[in-house]
Design an enzyme around this catalytic site. Structure first.
Site, PDB file in Angstrom:
ATOM      1  N   GLY A   1       0.852  -1.181   0.000  1.00 53.16           N
ATOM      2  CA  GLY A   1       0.000   0.000   0.000  1.00 53.16           C
ATOM      3  C   GLY A   1       0.886   1.227   0.000  1.00 53.16           C
ATOM      4  O   GLY A   1       1.332   1.700  -1.045  1.00 53.16           O
ATOM      5  N   SER A   2       1.203   1.714   1.212  1.00 56.87           N
ATOM      6  CA  SER A   2       2.105   2.874   1.320  1.00 56.87           C
ATOM      7  C   SER A   2       3.445   2.557   0.665  1.00 56.87           C
ATOM      8  O   SER A   2       4.081   3.431   0.071  1.00 56.87           O
ATOM      9  CB  SER A   2       2.339   3.225   2.792  1.00 56.87           C
ATOM     10  OG  SER A   2       1.111   3.384   3.459  1.00 56.87           O
TER      11      SER A   2
ATOM     12  N   ARG B   1     -31.201  25.681  17.387  1.00 54.51           N
ATOM     13  CA  ARG B   1     -31.465  24.807  18.532  1.00 54.51           C
ATOM     14  C   ARG B   1     -31.642  25.621  19.825  1.00 54.51           C
ATOM     15  O   ARG B   1     -30.749  26.378  20.218  1.00 54.51           O
ATOM     16  CB  ARG B   1     -30.278  23.839  18.688  1.00 54.51           C
ATOM     17  CG  ARG B   1     -30.376  22.895  19.852  1.00 54.51           C
ATOM     18  CD  ARG B   1     -31.308  21.758  19.553  1.00 54.51           C
ATOM     19  NE  ARG B   1     -31.318  20.769  20.620  1.00 54.51           N
ATOM     20  CZ  ARG B   1     -32.308  19.912  20.804  1.00 54.51           C
ATOM     21  NH1 ARG B   1     -33.367  19.919  20.004  1.00 54.51           N
ATOM     22  NH2 ARG B   1     -32.244  19.025  21.773  1.00 54.51           N
TER      23      ARG B   1
ATOM     24  N   GLU C   1      -4.103   7.959  -1.241  1.00 58.13           N
ATOM     25  CA  GLU C   1      -3.189   8.873  -1.951  1.00 58.13           C
ATOM     26  C   GLU C   1      -2.100   9.407  -1.023  1.00 58.13           C
ATOM     27  O   GLU C   1      -1.777  10.594  -1.032  1.00 58.13           O
ATOM     28  CB  GLU C   1      -3.961   9.988  -2.650  1.00 58.13           C
ATOM     29  CG  GLU C   1      -4.835   9.416  -3.767  1.00 58.13           C
ATOM     30  CD  GLU C   1      -5.578  10.445  -4.574  1.00 58.13           C
ATOM     31  OE1 GLU C   1      -4.973  11.477  -4.913  1.00 58.13           O
ATOM     32  OE2 GLU C   1      -6.757  10.209  -4.857  1.00 58.13           O
TER      33      GLU C   1
ATOM     34  N   ARG D   1      -2.563  15.330  -5.206  1.00 57.78           N
ATOM     35  CA  ARG D   1      -2.502  15.317  -3.736  1.00 57.78           C
ATOM     36  C   ARG D   1      -3.206  16.528  -3.109  1.00 57.78           C
ATOM     37  O   ARG D   1      -3.996  16.393  -2.183  1.00 57.78           O
ATOM     38  CB  ARG D   1      -1.025  15.306  -3.329  1.00 57.78           C
ATOM     39  CG  ARG D   1      -0.784  15.356  -1.846  1.00 57.78           C
ATOM     40  CD  ARG D   1       0.558  14.755  -1.534  1.00 57.78           C
ATOM     41  NE  ARG D   1       0.561  13.334  -1.859  1.00 57.78           N
ATOM     42  CZ  ARG D   1       1.629  12.666  -2.314  1.00 57.78           C
ATOM     43  NH1 ARG D   1       2.763  13.282  -2.504  1.00 57.78           N
ATOM     44  NH2 ARG D   1       1.537  11.385  -2.566  1.00 57.78           N
TER      45      ARG D   1
ATOM     46  N   ILE E   1      -9.207  -0.632  -5.321  1.00 58.84           N
ATOM     47  CA  ILE E   1      -9.161   0.161  -6.549  1.00 58.84           C
ATOM     48  C   ILE E   1     -10.504   0.869  -6.753  1.00 58.84           C
ATOM     49  O   ILE E   1     -11.537   0.220  -6.990  1.00 58.84           O
ATOM     50  CB  ILE E   1      -8.794  -0.717  -7.772  1.00 58.84           C
ATOM     51  CG1 ILE E   1      -7.469  -1.459  -7.489  1.00 58.84           C
ATOM     52  CG2 ILE E   1      -8.714   0.126  -9.037  1.00 58.84           C
ATOM     53  CD1 ILE E   1      -6.294  -0.579  -7.057  1.00 58.84           C
TER      54      ILE E   1
ATOM     55  N   GLY F   1     -25.389  16.942  18.887  1.00 62.04           N
ATOM     56  CA  GLY F   1     -25.897  15.986  19.869  1.00 62.04           C
ATOM     57  C   GLY F   1     -26.326  14.701  19.179  1.00 62.04           C
ATOM     58  O   GLY F   1     -25.673  14.251  18.224  1.00 62.04           O
ATOM     59  N   GLY F   2     -27.450  14.133  19.635  1.00 67.94           N
ATOM     60  CA  GLY F   2     -27.927  12.854  19.087  1.00 67.94           C
ATOM     61  C   GLY F   2     -28.174  12.915  17.588  1.00 67.94           C
ATOM     62  O   GLY F   2     -27.941  11.945  16.857  1.00 67.94           O
TER      63      GLY F   2
END
Ligand SMILES: Cc1cc2nc3c(=O)[nH]c(=O)nc-3n(C[C@H](O)[C@H](O)[C@H](O)COP(=O)(O)OP(=O)(O)OC[C@H]3O[C@@H](n4cnc5c(N)ncnc54)[C@H](O)[C@@H]3O)c2cc1C
Length: 383
Positions: free
Chosen positions: A132-133, A267, A363, A242, A158, A339-340
């Protein structure tokens, strides 16, 4: 959507026009889309983005590389409205980037107009189960047999796997050890022996697959660049895009702040609203500072890359690192403020909480970006 940063000196009037066009397009085309089938939704988005002309930004225009500021603005705007629209756009660029940067006249002619119109879906196949890396460790092999290359191996994670029309595939051709022995190839999705071995489900759904290459035969001229140049081609493609990963993160973060502002002012809390509370205000202020810092790093790096001249890898790595990490913090704060409701399916900040996570991994994970930055800092100090 916040537009104040478009007055910064990194931009020209055409960038402001692009941002306005994209924002208007998204308002009509991205609002309230219900995603039932992620594959067909992606195909549709690619076609629509192509028809609207935006995918032209993703590919080389004659001898010109794709412009990073335009790509970044597009990704910021698309991500603000809909993560999947950003994904569909970004993959057309990343998937065809090697062709834009290193392709022959014929390869560009055969593929780029179709990528730009949305008729061909692109993919970038580098990662393998054991690399991977550590991309220099790629094991998939490509052997030359007469007028063909024969690919054997496996790729995983992929993006666009299963819906792509072609996969730019990185494979070992053996000109040297490690990174010096890789090459890049254009592999059409219908090439015999190429198959989707597994579809991979991730926190924020998009087409993702493990692929197997079982003696996949492609013509000799399907190689991109020279044999042995594959690692450089892969890294330069990733370098180009990147900063734009950071830009997508910026779009997510801006949306999270807007959602938090709307929620906090609405709220009720005691005799006032959540927004009247000092702790809430501190949180909102911290979110705004993180967002502006990301935007400054992203558009500085994008502008530097477009200006060309010197090596801007450190600036690009800083932009990706900061913007993705900061967006995670901003979105987490927005979830907390809700919150919820913040962890409830169907609420935008819950979606953003899932959308942001993979950007710190793909990436070039954050740890890898830190390595790039540190090596660059140290290179002039070491004998
Ligand atoms: C949603 C998604 C989409 C993707 N799309 C694509 C795609 O289109 N094409 C493609 O080729 N790949 C794609 N990838 C793969 C992606 O690029 C890899 O997941 C990434 O490079 C990390 O590799 P890995 O998963 O093998 O983790 P590893 O490389 O095994 O890393 C595991 C952990 O170790 C850390 N680490 C690695 N090296 C170092 C080091 N030297 N020092 C300190 N820490 C280190 C990493 O940062 C990570 O935290 C995608 C991944 C995801 C999640």
């Amino acid at each position: 959507m916040e537009r104040g940063h478009l007055t910064w000196p990194f931009f020209e009037p055409r960038h402001r026009e692009l941002a306005d066009q994209l924002d208007a397009w998204c308002a009509v085309n991205c609002a309230d889309r219900y995603i039932d089938d992620v594959d067909s939704e992606c195909r549709t988005l690619v076609r629509e983005l192509g028809a609207a002309g935006f995918l032209k930004l993703c590919v080389a225009d004659g001898g010109n590389r794709p412009e990073v500021r335009s790509l970044a603005l597009a990704r910021e705007t698309l991500a603000y409205h809909a993560a999947l629209a950003d994904f569909a756009f970004a993959m057309q660029g990343l998937g065809s980037g090697a062709i834009s940067l290193f392709g022959t006249v014929e390869q560009k002619r055969d593929w780029l107009p179709r990528v730009a119109s949305g008729q061909a879906i692109a993919a970038f196949a580098m990662t393998e189960p054991a690399s991977g890396s550590d991309a220099a460790n790629i094991q998939t092999s490509a052997m030359r047999e007469g007028n063909e290359w024969v690919l054997v191996g496996e790729k995983t994670y992929i993006s666009n796997g299963g819906i792509a029309d072609f996969y730019v595939t990185f494979a070992r051709t053996g000109e040297g050890e490690g990174a010096r022995g890789l090459s890049a190839f254009i592999v059409p999705a219908d090439a015999g022996g190429l198959s989707v071995a597994e579809r991979i489900e991730v926190v924020a759904p998009h087409p993702l697959a493990r692929l197997t290459y079982d003696n996949v035969r492609i013509p000799a001229d399907a190689i991109v660049g020279e044999p042995g140049e594959g690692f450089r081609i892969g890294m330069e493609t990733l370098n180009l895009f990147r900063v734009t990963v950071g830009a997508a993160a910026l779009g997510f973060a801006r949306r999270a702040l807007d959602e938090a502002l709307a929620f906090a002012t609405d709220r009720r809390l005691g005799s006032g609203t959540l927004a009247d509370n000092a702790v809430t205000q501190e949180k909102l202020a911290d979110m705004a500072v993180l967002i502006d810092a990301s935007a400054l790093l992203i558009y500085r790096a994008a502008w530097q890359q477009d200006e060309g001249g010197t090596d801007h890898r450190r600036a690009a790595a800083m932009a990706k690192l900061h913007a993705t990490e900061a967006a995670q913090q901003v979105i987490d704060a927005a979830v907390q403020l809700h919150g919820g409701a913040g962890v409830t399916r169907g609420v935008k900040v819950e979606e953003l909480y899932r959308d942001i996570r993979a950007l710190r991994i793909y990436e070039g994970a954050s740890e890898v970006q830190r390595q790039i930055i540190a090596r660059d800092l140290l290179k002039e100090r070491r004998p």
